[in-house]
Design a protein around this motif. Structure first.
Motif, PDB file in Angstrom:
ATOM      1  N   ASP A 117      31.577  48.512  46.398  1.00 58.22           N
ATOM      2  CA  ASP A 117      31.296  49.932  45.977  1.00 58.22           C
ATOM      3  C   ASP A 117      32.264  50.972  46.127  1.00 58.22           C
ATOM      4  OD1 ASP A 117      29.763  52.084  44.444  1.00 58.22           O
ATOM      5  OD2 ASP A 117      28.043  51.975  45.656  1.00 58.22           O
ATOM      6  N   TYR A 118      32.921  51.421  45.205  1.00 61.65           N
ATOM      7  CA  TYR A 118      34.095  52.514  45.393  1.00 61.65           C
ATOM      8  C   TYR A 118      33.438  53.930  45.096  1.00 61.65           C
ATOM      9  CZ  TYR A 118      37.307  48.971  46.441  1.00 61.65           C
ATOM     10  OH  TYR A 118      38.135  47.859  47.069  1.00 61.65           O
ATOM     11  N   SER A 119      32.227  54.004  44.519  1.00 56.70           N
ATOM     12  CA  SER A 119      31.563  55.488  44.044  1.00 56.70           C
ATOM     13  C   SER A 119      31.635  56.304  45.569  1.00 56.70           C
ATOM     14  CB  SER A 119      30.363  55.244  43.684  1.00 56.70           C
ATOM     15  OG  SER A 119      29.282  54.584  44.369  1.00 56.70           O
ATOM     16  N   GLY A 120      32.196  57.447  45.352  1.00 50.63           N
ATOM     17  CA  GLY A 120      31.951  58.330  46.374  1.00 50.63           C
ATOM     18  C   GLY A 120      33.082  58.133  47.511  1.00 50.63           C
ATOM     19  N   ALA A 121      33.862  56.935  47.504  1.00 49.87           N
ATOM     20  CA  ALA A 121      34.803  56.684  48.325  1.00 49.87           C
ATOM     21  C   ALA A 121      36.236  57.400  48.058  1.00 49.87           C
ATOM     22  CB  ALA A 121      34.980  55.132  48.347  1.00 49.87           C
ATOM     23  N   THR A 122      36.715  57.971  49.326  1.00 48.91           N
ATOM     24  CA  THR A 122      37.742  58.859  49.167  1.00 48.91           C
ATOM     25  C   THR A 122      39.131  57.917  49.294  1.00 48.91           C
ATOM     26  OG1 THR A 122      37.795  59.426  51.447  1.00 48.91           O
ATOM     27  CG2 THR A 122      36.975  61.018  49.862  1.00 48.91           C
ATOM     28  N   ASP A 123      38.899  56.917  49.978  1.00 56.92           N
ATOM     29  CA  ASP A 123      39.880  55.772  49.991  1.00 56.92           C
ATOM     30  C   ASP A 123      39.319  54.164  50.149  1.00 56.92           C
ATOM     31  OD1 ASP A 123      38.971  55.758  52.486  1.00 56.92           O
ATOM     32  OD2 ASP A 123      40.630  55.982  53.661  1.00 56.92           O
ATOM     33  N   GLN A 124      40.182  53.175  50.068  1.00 58.36           N
ATOM     34  CA  GLN A 124      39.766  51.923  50.037  1.00 58.36           C
ATOM     35  C   GLN A 124      38.729  51.612  51.457  1.00 58.36           C
ATOM     36  OE1 GLN A 124      42.751  48.991  49.112  1.00 58.36           O
ATOM     37  NE2 GLN A 124      42.107  49.210  47.221  1.00 58.36           N
ATOM     38  N   ALA A 125      38.933  52.268  52.491  1.00 54.12           N
ATOM     39  CA  ALA A 125      38.522  52.144  53.933  1.00 54.12           C
ATOM     40  C   ALA A 125      36.943  52.315  53.737  1.00 54.12           C
ATOM     41  CB  ALA A 125      39.194  52.858  54.970  1.00 54.12           C
ATOM     42  N   SER A 126      36.814  53.518  53.003  1.00 52.27           N
ATOM     43  CA  SER A 126      35.468  53.937  52.968  1.00 52.27           C
ATOM     44  C   SER A 126      34.407  53.326  51.848  1.00 52.27           C
ATOM     45  CB  SER A 126      35.150  55.607  52.727  1.00 52.27           C
ATOM     46  OG  SER A 126      36.134  55.920  51.617  1.00 52.27           O
ATOM     47  N   ALA A 127      35.015  52.187  51.127  1.00 52.38           N
ATOM     48  CA  ALA A 127      34.416  51.484  50.071  1.00 52.38           C
ATOM     49  C   ALA A 127      33.157  50.979  50.654  1.00 52.38           C
ATOM     50  CB  ALA A 127      35.165  50.629  49.223  1.00 52.38           C
ATOM     51  N   GLN A 128      31.897  50.491  50.063  1.00 52.21           N
ATOM     52  CA  GLN A 128      30.901  49.720  50.880  1.00 52.21           C
ATOM     53  C   GLN A 128      30.975  48.543  50.146  1.00 52.21           C
ATOM     54  OE1 GLN A 128      27.623  52.088  50.628  1.00 52.21           O
ATOM     55  NE2 GLN A 128      27.979  53.092  52.296  1.00 52.21           N
ATOM     56  N   LEU A 129      30.738  47.434  51.027  1.00 55.07           N
ATOM     57  CA  LEU A 129      30.506  46.046  50.654  1.00 55.07           C
ATOM     58  C   LEU A 129      29.101  45.700  50.049  1.00 55.07           C
ATOM     59  CD1 LEU A 129      31.372  43.054  50.424  1.00 55.07           C
ATOM     60  CD2 LEU A 129      30.303  42.710  52.543  1.00 55.07           C
ATOM     61  N   VAL A 130      28.946  45.392  48.805  1.00 55.94           N
ATOM     62  CA  VAL A 130      27.774  45.172  48.199  1.00 55.94           C
ATOM     63  C   VAL A 130      27.475  43.596  48.216  1.00 55.94           C
ATOM     64  CG1 VAL A 130      26.714  45.331  46.147  1.00 55.94           C
ATOM     65  CG2 VAL A 130      28.280  47.107  46.438  1.00 55.94           C
ATOM     66  N   LEU A 131      28.372  42.694  48.081  1.00 59.14           N
ATOM     67  CA  LEU A 131      27.963  41.195  47.970  1.00 59.14           C
ATOM     68  C   LEU A 131      29.143  40.426  48.268  1.00 59.14           C
ATOM     69  CD1 LEU A 131      26.003  39.392  45.497  1.00 59.14           C
ATOM     70  CD2 LEU A 131      28.336  38.998  45.182  1.00 59.14           C
ATOM     71  N   ALA A 132      29.072  39.341  48.891  1.00 61.14           N
ATOM     72  CA  ALA A 132      30.455  38.537  49.428  1.00 61.14           C
ATOM     73  C   ALA A 132      30.125  37.269  48.785  1.00 61.14           C
ATOM     74  CB  ALA A 132      30.757  38.633  50.721  1.00 61.14           C
ATOM     75  N   MET A 133      30.967  36.440  48.413  1.00 64.55           N
ATOM     76  CA  MET A 133      30.991  35.016  48.074  1.00 64.55           C
ATOM     77  C   MET A 133      32.006  34.306  48.288  1.00 64.55           C
ATOM     78  SD  MET A 133      30.618  33.152  44.200  1.00 64.55           S
ATOM     79  CE  MET A 133      32.257  33.042  43.641  1.00 64.55           C
ATOM     80  N   VAL A 134      31.755  32.967  48.866  1.00 61.32           N
ATOM     81  CA  VAL A 134      32.785  32.089  49.487  1.00 61.32           C
ATOM     82  C   VAL A 134      32.714  30.796  48.616  1.00 61.32           C
ATOM     83  CG1 VAL A 134      33.985  30.846  51.148  1.00 61.32           C
ATOM     84  CG2 VAL A 134      33.190  32.902  51.609  1.00 61.32           C
ATOM     85  N   ALA A 135      33.503  30.688  47.671  1.00 61.60           N
ATOM     86  CA  ALA A 135      33.253  29.540  46.720  1.00 61.60           C
ATOM     87  C   ALA A 135      34.288  28.604  46.989  1.00 61.60           C
ATOM     88  CB  ALA A 135      33.440  29.835  45.183  1.00 61.60           C
ATOM     89  N   ASP A 136      34.356  27.108  47.060  1.00 63.12           N
ATOM     90  CA  ASP A 136      35.187  26.075  47.481  1.00 63.12           C
ATOM     91  C   ASP A 136      35.211  25.078  46.492  1.00 63.12           C
ATOM     92  OD1 ASP A 136      33.550  23.695  48.490  1.00 63.12           O
ATOM     93  OD2 ASP A 136      32.716  25.577  49.311  1.00 63.12           O
ATOM     94  N   ARG A 137      36.271  24.222  46.345  1.00 61.80           N
ATOM     95  CA  ARG A 137      36.676  23.408  45.106  1.00 61.80           C
ATOM     96  C   ARG A 137      35.570  22.261  45.138  1.00 61.80           C
ATOM     97  NH1 ARG A 137      40.559  22.494  41.754  1.00 61.80           N
ATOM     98  NH2 ARG A 137      41.939  23.982  42.912  1.00 61.80           N
ATOM     99  N   GLU A 138      35.193  21.936  46.314  1.00 57.01           N
ATOM    100  CA  GLU A 138      34.317  20.621  46.470  1.00 57.01           C
ATOM    101  C   GLU A 138      32.989  21.033  45.594  1.00 57.01           C
ATOM    102  OE1 GLU A 138      33.306  17.038  47.189  1.00 57.01           O
ATOM    103  OE2 GLU A 138      35.131  17.833  47.679  1.00 57.01           O
ATOM    104  N   HIS A 139      32.459  22.048  45.955  1.00 55.42           N
ATOM    105  CA  HIS A 139      31.108  22.437  45.453  1.00 55.42           C
ATOM    106  C   HIS A 139      31.249  23.056  43.874  1.00 55.42           C
ATOM    107  CE1 HIS A 139      30.001  22.648  49.666  1.00 55.42           C
ATOM    108  NE2 HIS A 139      29.168  21.889  49.358  1.00 55.42           N
ATOM    109  N   GLY A 140      32.477  23.424  43.337  1.00 52.56           N
ATOM    110  CA  GLY A 140      32.443  23.851  42.188  1.00 52.56           C
ATOM    111  C   GLY A 140      32.934  23.007  41.322  1.00 52.56           C
ATOM    112  N   LYS A 141      32.959  21.535  41.444  1.00 46.03           N
ATOM    113  CA  LYS A 141      33.889  20.613  40.738  1.00 46.03           C
ATOM    114  C   LYS A 141      33.189  20.570  39.438  1.00 46.03           C
ATOM    115  CE  LYS A 141      35.742  17.526  44.092  1.00 46.03           C
ATOM    116  NZ  LYS A 141      35.620  15.981  44.739  1.00 46.03           N
TER     117      LYS A 141
END
Length: 177
Positions: A117-141
């Motif tokens: 979420d970059y709303s209200g962020a003055t630079d990339q360092a102040s952006a807030q994480l909303v969601l993260a995903m780690v996807a691998d080939r094995e589980h996405g076949k």
């Protein structure tokens, strides 16, 4: 040797070099080394720094890509979450990214996606994480259905069953259950 003969020989050689250099791009096309051809076909191709942009242009995303990094067998993406985005568009983009990586590439084994979420962020360092995903080939076949064919509930279940997803409090504030 006369000067006029030397000038003619030099001009001829210069013309031959210019013509041969102008024909080089056409030889690449005849050889079939167009990078866009690799992504438009059904077979998987090697993803490199040289064709990364060509690949990402082909991925139909609703969220904007802010940062990309390709290291070894891992692709990392930062997506920007607009203020008015629905959770369905986030899930659809996550599913599409995971599906494209497993079907269209042969050397990327993991994709890390951060929705920021970059709303209200003055630079990339102040952006807030909303969601993260780690996807691998094995589980996405066997991700056969396209993201557009699945409902919001099906998309969410497919992603949670196959991959590691981390929700932050920012996600829960924006999309309460």
């Amino acid at each position: 040797m006369k000067w006029s003969l030397r000038i003619i020989i030099t001009a001829s050689l210069s013309l031959a070099v210019a013509v041969s250099l102008s024909l080089l791009p056409k030889l690449d096309q005849l050889a079939g080394s167009n990078p866009l051809d690799a992504w438009s076909s059904k077979r998987a191709a090697q993803l490199t720094d040289r064709n990364l942009v060509d690949f990402l242009v082909q991925v139909p995303l609703q969220l904007r890509i802010r940062k990309v990094e390709l290291t070894n067998a891992r692709l990392s993406l930062d997506l920007s979450l607009p203020k008015n985005a629905e959770s369905a568009s986030v899930y659809r983009d996550l599913y599409t990214i995971a599906q494209m990586i497993t079907t269209k590439t042969k050397n990327v084994n993991q994709v890390w996606v951060r929705v920021m979420d970059y709303s209200g962020a003055t630079d990339q360092a102040s952006a807030q994480l909303v969601l993260a995903m780690v996807a691998d080939r094995e589980h996405g076949k066997d991700m056969e259905a396209s993201a557009g064919e699945l409902s919001l509930i099906q998309l969410e279940q497919q992603l949670q069953n196959r991959f590691r997803i981390t929700y932050t409090s920012r996600w829960q504030q924006r999309y309460p259950l």
